[in-house]
Design a protein around this motif. Sequence first.
Motif, short mmCIF file in Angstrom:
data_model
loop_
_atom_site.label_atom_id
_atom_site.label_comp_id
_atom_site.label_asym_id
_atom_site.label_seq_id
_atom_site.Cartn_x
_atom_site.Cartn_y
_atom_site.Cartn_z
N PHE A 123 4.17 8.35 -18.34
CA PHE A 123 2.84 7.91 -17.91
C PHE A 123 2.69 6.41 -18.07
CE2 PHE A 123 -1.57 6.81 -18.86
CZ PHE A 123 -2.16 7.21 -17.67
N ARG A 124 3.11 5.89 -19.22
CA ARG A 124 3.00 4.44 -19.45
C ARG A 124 3.83 3.66 -18.42
NH1 ARG A 124 3.93 5.45 -25.17
NH2 ARG A 124 5.80 4.22 -24.95
N ASP A 125 5.02 4.16 -18.10
CA ASP A 125 5.86 3.49 -17.09
C ASP A 125 5.18 3.50 -15.72
OD1 ASP A 125 7.74 3.05 -19.05
OD2 ASP A 125 9.11 4.65 -18.36
N LEU A 126 4.64 4.66 -15.34
CA LEU A 126 3.95 4.75 -14.05
C LEU A 126 2.70 3.88 -14.02
CD1 LEU A 126 4.31 8.56 -13.35
CD2 LEU A 126 5.22 6.72 -11.95
N GLN A 127 1.98 3.84 -15.13
CA GLN A 127 0.79 3.01 -15.20
C GLN A 127 1.16 1.54 -15.04
OE1 GLN A 127 -1.37 3.40 -18.90
NE2 GLN A 127 -3.24 2.58 -18.02
N ALA A 128 2.25 1.11 -15.66
CA ALA A 128 2.69 -0.28 -15.54
C ALA A 128 3.12 -0.59 -14.10
CB ALA A 128 3.84 -0.55 -16.51
N GLN A 129 3.82 0.38 -13.47
CA GLN A 129 4.23 0.18 -12.07
C GLN A 129 3.01 0.10 -11.17
OE1 GLN A 129 7.25 2.85 -10.56
NE2 GLN A 129 8.20 2.99 -12.58
N LEU A 130 2.03 0.93 -11.44
CA LEU A 130 0.81 0.93 -10.63
C LEU A 130 0.05 -0.39 -10.80
CD1 LEU A 130 -0.82 2.65 -8.69
CD2 LEU A 130 -2.05 3.58 -10.63
N GLU A 131 -0.06 -0.87 -12.01
CA GLU A 131 -0.72 -2.15 -12.24
C GLU A 131 0.02 -3.28 -11.54
OE1 GLU A 131 -0.87 -2.32 -16.50
OE2 GLU A 131 -2.56 -0.94 -16.62
N GLY A 132 1.35 -3.26 -11.61
CA GLY A 132 2.15 -4.27 -10.91
C GLY A 132 1.95 -4.19 -9.40
N THR A 133 1.85 -2.98 -8.89
CA THR A 133 1.64 -2.79 -7.46
C THR A 133 0.27 -3.30 -7.04
OG1 THR A 133 3.14 -0.92 -7.42
CG2 THR A 133 1.58 -1.06 -5.61
N GLU A 134 -0.74 -3.06 -7.86
CA GLU A 134 -2.08 -3.57 -7.54
C GLU A 134 -2.06 -5.10 -7.47
OE1 GLU A 134 -4.69 -1.89 -6.51
OE2 GLU A 134 -3.78 0.06 -6.87
N TYR A 193 0.83 -1.20 0.00
CA TYR A 193 0.00 0.00 0.00
C TYR A 193 0.87 1.26 0.00
CZ TYR A 193 -4.55 -2.26 0.73
OH TYR A 193 -5.71 -2.97 0.59
N GLN A 194 1.97 1.22 0.73
CA GLN A 194 2.88 2.37 0.75
C GLN A 194 3.51 2.57 -0.62
OE1 GLN A 194 3.37 4.63 3.34
NE2 GLN A 194 4.28 5.73 1.63
N ARG A 195 3.87 1.48 -1.27
CA ARG A 195 4.44 1.56 -2.62
C ARG A 195 3.46 2.27 -3.55
NH1 ARG A 195 7.85 -1.16 -6.41
NH2 ARG A 195 6.75 -1.59 -8.35
N ARG A 196 2.17 1.88 -3.45
CA ARG A 196 1.16 2.51 -4.29
C ARG A 196 1.04 4.00 -3.94
NH1 ARG A 196 -5.04 0.63 -4.19
NH2 ARG A 196 -4.85 1.39 -2.07
N ALA A 197 0.98 4.30 -2.66
CA ALA A 197 0.85 5.70 -2.24
C ALA A 197 2.03 6.54 -2.73
CB ALA A 197 0.75 5.78 -0.71
N ASP A 198 3.21 5.94 -2.79
CA ASP A 198 4.39 6.66 -3.28
C ASP A 198 4.33 6.91 -4.79
OD1 ASP A 198 5.35 6.67 -0.69
OD2 ASP A 198 6.77 5.02 -1.01
N LEU A 199 3.64 6.04 -5.53
CA LEU A 199 3.52 6.22 -6.98
C LEU A 199 2.51 7.30 -7.35
CD1 LEU A 199 3.50 2.53 -8.26
CD2 LEU A 199 5.25 4.24 -8.70
N VAL A 200 1.51 7.50 -6.52
CA VAL A 200 0.40 8.40 -6.86
C VAL A 200 0.86 9.83 -7.17
CG1 VAL A 200 -1.71 9.49 -5.98
CG2 VAL A 200 -1.39 7.02 -5.76
N PRO A 201 1.72 10.46 -6.35
CA PRO A 201 2.12 11.84 -6.70
C PRO A 201 2.80 11.94 -8.06
CG PRO A 201 2.73 11.33 -4.44
CD PRO A 201 2.27 10.05 -5.06
N ASN A 202 3.64 10.95 -8.39
CA ASN A 202 4.30 10.98 -9.70
C ASN A 202 3.29 10.84 -10.82
OD1 ASN A 202 6.80 11.15 -8.47
ND2 ASN A 202 7.08 8.95 -8.42
N LEU A 203 2.33 9.96 -10.64
CA LEU A 203 1.28 9.76 -11.64
C LEU A 203 0.46 11.04 -11.82
CD1 LEU A 203 -0.06 7.62 -13.50
CD2 LEU A 203 -1.61 7.13 -11.61
N VAL A 204 0.09 11.65 -10.71
CA VAL A 204 -0.70 12.89 -10.77
C VAL A 204 0.09 13.99 -11.47
CG1 VAL A 204 -1.70 14.74 -9.36
CG2 VAL A 204 -2.16 12.35 -8.79
N ASN A 205 1.37 14.12 -11.18
CA ASN A 205 2.19 15.16 -11.82
C ASN A 205 2.31 14.96 -13.33
OD1 ASN A 205 2.62 16.63 -9.50
ND2 ASN A 205 4.46 15.49 -8.96
N VAL A 206 2.46 13.72 -13.76
CA VAL A 206 2.54 13.45 -15.20
C VAL A 206 1.20 13.78 -15.86
CG1 VAL A 206 2.78 11.63 -16.92
CG2 VAL A 206 4.39 11.76 -15.04
#
Length: 197
Positions: free
Chosen positions: A126-137, A42-55
């Motif tokens: 964005f595609r990289d962050l999306q892939a990381q987010l999917e992996g985290t889920e 969950y922390q990993r996901r929370a850490d990805l969110v600001p980067n995703l939002v900024n992109v």
Amino acid sequence: MNRVLSVFTLLSALVLSGCGYNTFQTTDEQVNAAWAEVLNQYQRRADLVPNLVNVVKAEANFEQETLTQVVEARSRATSIQATPELINDPQAFNKFQQAQGELTGALSRLLLITENYPNLKANQAFRDLQAQLEGTENRIAVARNRYIKAVQEYNVTVRSFPSNLTAMVMGYSVKPSFTVENEAVISKPPTVDFGTK
């Protein structure tokens, strides 16, 4: 006197080993370790969110309301202090689970809306962050499954005889597990309607 103490110690060890005390220690540690992994993901996901939002913000016409919902959901999810006591308090556990569910929903809406933005979909970051987010889920799902299994083993020990007697004496109680909020809705078969012409 020394012999009586030795016999008492031996009898105490035999009684305690047969009552499930050691099993409680083992299964409780398994639950704690599994919970730590859930929190880690969950922390990993929370850490990805600001980067995703900024992109996504870089896309000038993007829906600000959706971004705000994601940021607010992340804030609520990370504001809950995830202490070890959380897994022993069903109400706090439920509140934590709801906050994480809100973040999952907000992220799902964000990713769904991004389909309407070809420039964003073409953005490599964005595609990289999306892939990381999917992996985290996926990692979250695996970690939650391990936690559910660890809690199941622990709860069976708490509720089984004779270890339930030890549980009562030592104060061990059933731990909460992950649940589905809308169980009644998802248990119904889906309706497929191709429309009538």
